[in-house]
Design a protein around this motif. Structure first.
Motif, mmCIF file in Angstrom:
data_model
loop_
_atom_site.group_PDB
_atom_site.id
_atom_site.type_symbol
_atom_site.label_atom_id
_atom_site.label_comp_id
_atom_site.label_asym_id
_atom_site.label_seq_id
_atom_site.Cartn_x
_atom_site.Cartn_y
_atom_site.Cartn_z
ATOM 1 N N GLU A 35 0.349 -0.994 0.018
ATOM 2 C CA GLU A 35 -0.181 -0.198 -0.034
ATOM 3 C C GLU A 35 0.419 1.248 0.318
ATOM 4 O OE1 GLU A 35 -2.828 0.006 2.998
ATOM 5 O OE2 GLU A 35 -3.235 -2.598 2.447
ATOM 6 N N ALA A 36 1.728 1.148 0.648
ATOM 7 C CA ALA A 36 2.983 2.197 0.555
ATOM 8 C C ALA A 36 4.921 1.562 0.272
ATOM 9 C CB ALA A 36 3.023 3.277 2.237
ATOM 10 N N LEU A 37 5.003 2.701 -0.213
ATOM 11 C CA LEU A 37 6.423 2.173 -0.485
ATOM 12 C C LEU A 37 7.575 3.476 -1.074
ATOM 13 C CD1 LEU A 37 6.052 0.389 -3.870
ATOM 14 C CD2 LEU A 37 6.782 -0.590 -1.781
ATOM 15 N N LEU A 38 8.831 3.299 -0.516
ATOM 16 C CA LEU A 38 9.451 4.636 -0.491
ATOM 17 C C LEU A 38 10.173 3.653 -2.215
ATOM 18 C CD1 LEU A 38 11.944 6.298 0.348
ATOM 19 C CD2 LEU A 38 13.089 4.524 1.334
ATOM 20 N N VAL A 39 9.844 4.101 -2.816
ATOM 21 C CA VAL A 39 10.650 3.941 -4.176
ATOM 22 C C VAL A 39 11.889 4.406 -4.772
ATOM 23 C CG1 VAL A 39 9.628 4.386 -6.804
ATOM 24 C CG2 VAL A 39 7.808 4.417 -4.564
ATOM 25 N N HIS A 40 12.570 3.179 -5.595
ATOM 26 C CA HIS A 40 13.585 3.793 -6.677
ATOM 27 C C HIS A 40 14.401 3.551 -5.029
ATOM 28 C CE1 HIS A 40 11.743 4.146 -10.062
ATOM 29 N NE2 HIS A 40 11.024 4.755 -9.773
ATOM 30 N N SER A 41 14.551 2.839 -3.948
ATOM 31 C CA SER A 41 15.688 3.743 -2.691
ATOM 32 C C SER A 41 16.968 2.699 -3.067
ATOM 33 C CB SER A 41 14.441 2.524 -1.712
ATOM 34 O OG SER A 41 15.110 1.509 -1.883
ATOM 35 N N ALA A 42 17.947 2.640 -2.530
ATOM 36 C CA ALA A 42 19.384 2.917 -2.491
ATOM 37 C C ALA A 42 19.727 3.148 -1.430
ATOM 38 C CB ALA A 42 19.811 3.685 -3.585
ATOM 39 N N VAL B 112 14.874 8.292 -10.260
ATOM 40 C CA VAL B 112 15.453 8.604 -9.153
ATOM 41 C C VAL B 112 17.255 8.649 -9.024
ATOM 42 C CG1 VAL B 112 15.262 8.738 -6.548
ATOM 43 C CG2 VAL B 112 12.794 8.482 -8.063
ATOM 44 N N TRP B 113 17.433 7.702 -9.306
ATOM 45 C CA TRP B 113 18.826 7.770 -9.009
ATOM 46 C C TRP B 113 19.857 8.192 -10.206
ATOM 47 C CZ3 TRP B 113 22.427 5.448 -6.165
ATOM 48 C CH2 TRP B 113 23.086 4.290 -6.317
ATOM 49 N N ASN B 114 19.710 8.613 -11.493
ATOM 50 C CA ASN B 114 19.873 9.463 -12.166
ATOM 51 C C ASN B 114 19.986 10.483 -11.466
ATOM 52 O OD1 ASN B 114 20.339 7.280 -13.861
ATOM 53 N ND2 ASN B 114 19.168 8.180 -15.656
ATOM 54 N N GLU B 115 19.017 11.204 -10.936
ATOM 55 C CA GLU B 115 18.318 12.978 -10.380
ATOM 56 C C GLU B 115 19.764 12.832 -9.318
ATOM 57 O OE1 GLU B 115 16.107 15.485 -11.376
ATOM 58 O OE2 GLU B 115 16.498 14.414 -13.228
#
Length: 191
Positions: free
Chosen positions: A54-61, A129-132
């Motif tokens: 239902e909820a994510l931290l998207v494109h996390s590293a 996100v990673w590129n930014e």
């Protein structure tokens, strides 16, 4: 091991990187991190079967060292999800964790301290996100050339150590009072 525990609990999804860096005992992860699991599937006999999160931290590293998260990056669609992240994962963060997160519903950079960790929050409009993030840290592509996927995250962590936050330190309440409404354009295909 922290990442293995997360994996066993089904908290890691859309995994791109999950392994040890060239530094022994230092692990890197890239992918989505579950903040709120989906409901259990009633039709399944497997107790671990769930509906989508239902909820994510998207494109996390993030980087894990000594079973603590020492570096964290990713995208939260709403600032309101930050306390949910802190509640679920705050105990796993090192006291000196470098946390730089993109937030879709803020218009300007700011910093918020929650449970002893200062989160550097950056507005996010669009893109990868990673590129930014690499651009934000002034990491050039040639610096990542011939590096393993895990070591690329470690390079970002090393650069993040000297990152100077652009926004002022504000209370979470002040940050929440300054959120914006995000309007997404509908994508239209060929006519």
């Amino acid at each position: 091991m922290l990442l293995a525990d997360y994996q066993a609990k089904g908290l890691l999804t859309v995994t791109l990187v999950n392994g040890e860096t060239s530094t022994k005992g230092v692990y890197a992860y890239r992918g989505d991190l579950v903040l709120k699991e989906g409901e259990k599937c009633e039709s399944s006999s497997n107790p671990n079967d769930r509906k989508p999160p239902e909820a994510l931290l998207v494109h996390s590293a993030f980087i894990v060292e000594n079973d603590k998260i020492v570096f964290l990056n990713g995208l939260l669609p709403k600032l309101e999800l930050l306390p949910m992240f802190v509640e679920k994962y705050g105990a796993d963060l090192a006291v000196d964790c470098i946390a730089i997160l993109y937030i879709e519903n803020i218009a300007k950079a700011m910093q918020v301290e929650l449970s002893g960790v200062t989160y550097k929050l950056l507005p996010f409009k669009e893109g990868l996100v990673w590129n930014e993030f690499l651009e934000e840290l002034y990491i050039e592509k040639h610096e990542l050339k011939n590096q393993s996927a895990e070591d690329k995250v470690a390079i970002a962590y090393a650069a993040a150590k000297s990152y100077k936050a652009k926004g002022a330190l504000v209370s979470y309440e002040e940050a929440a009072a300054n959120t914006i409404v995000v309007v997404k354009e509908a994508a239209v295909g060929a006519i």
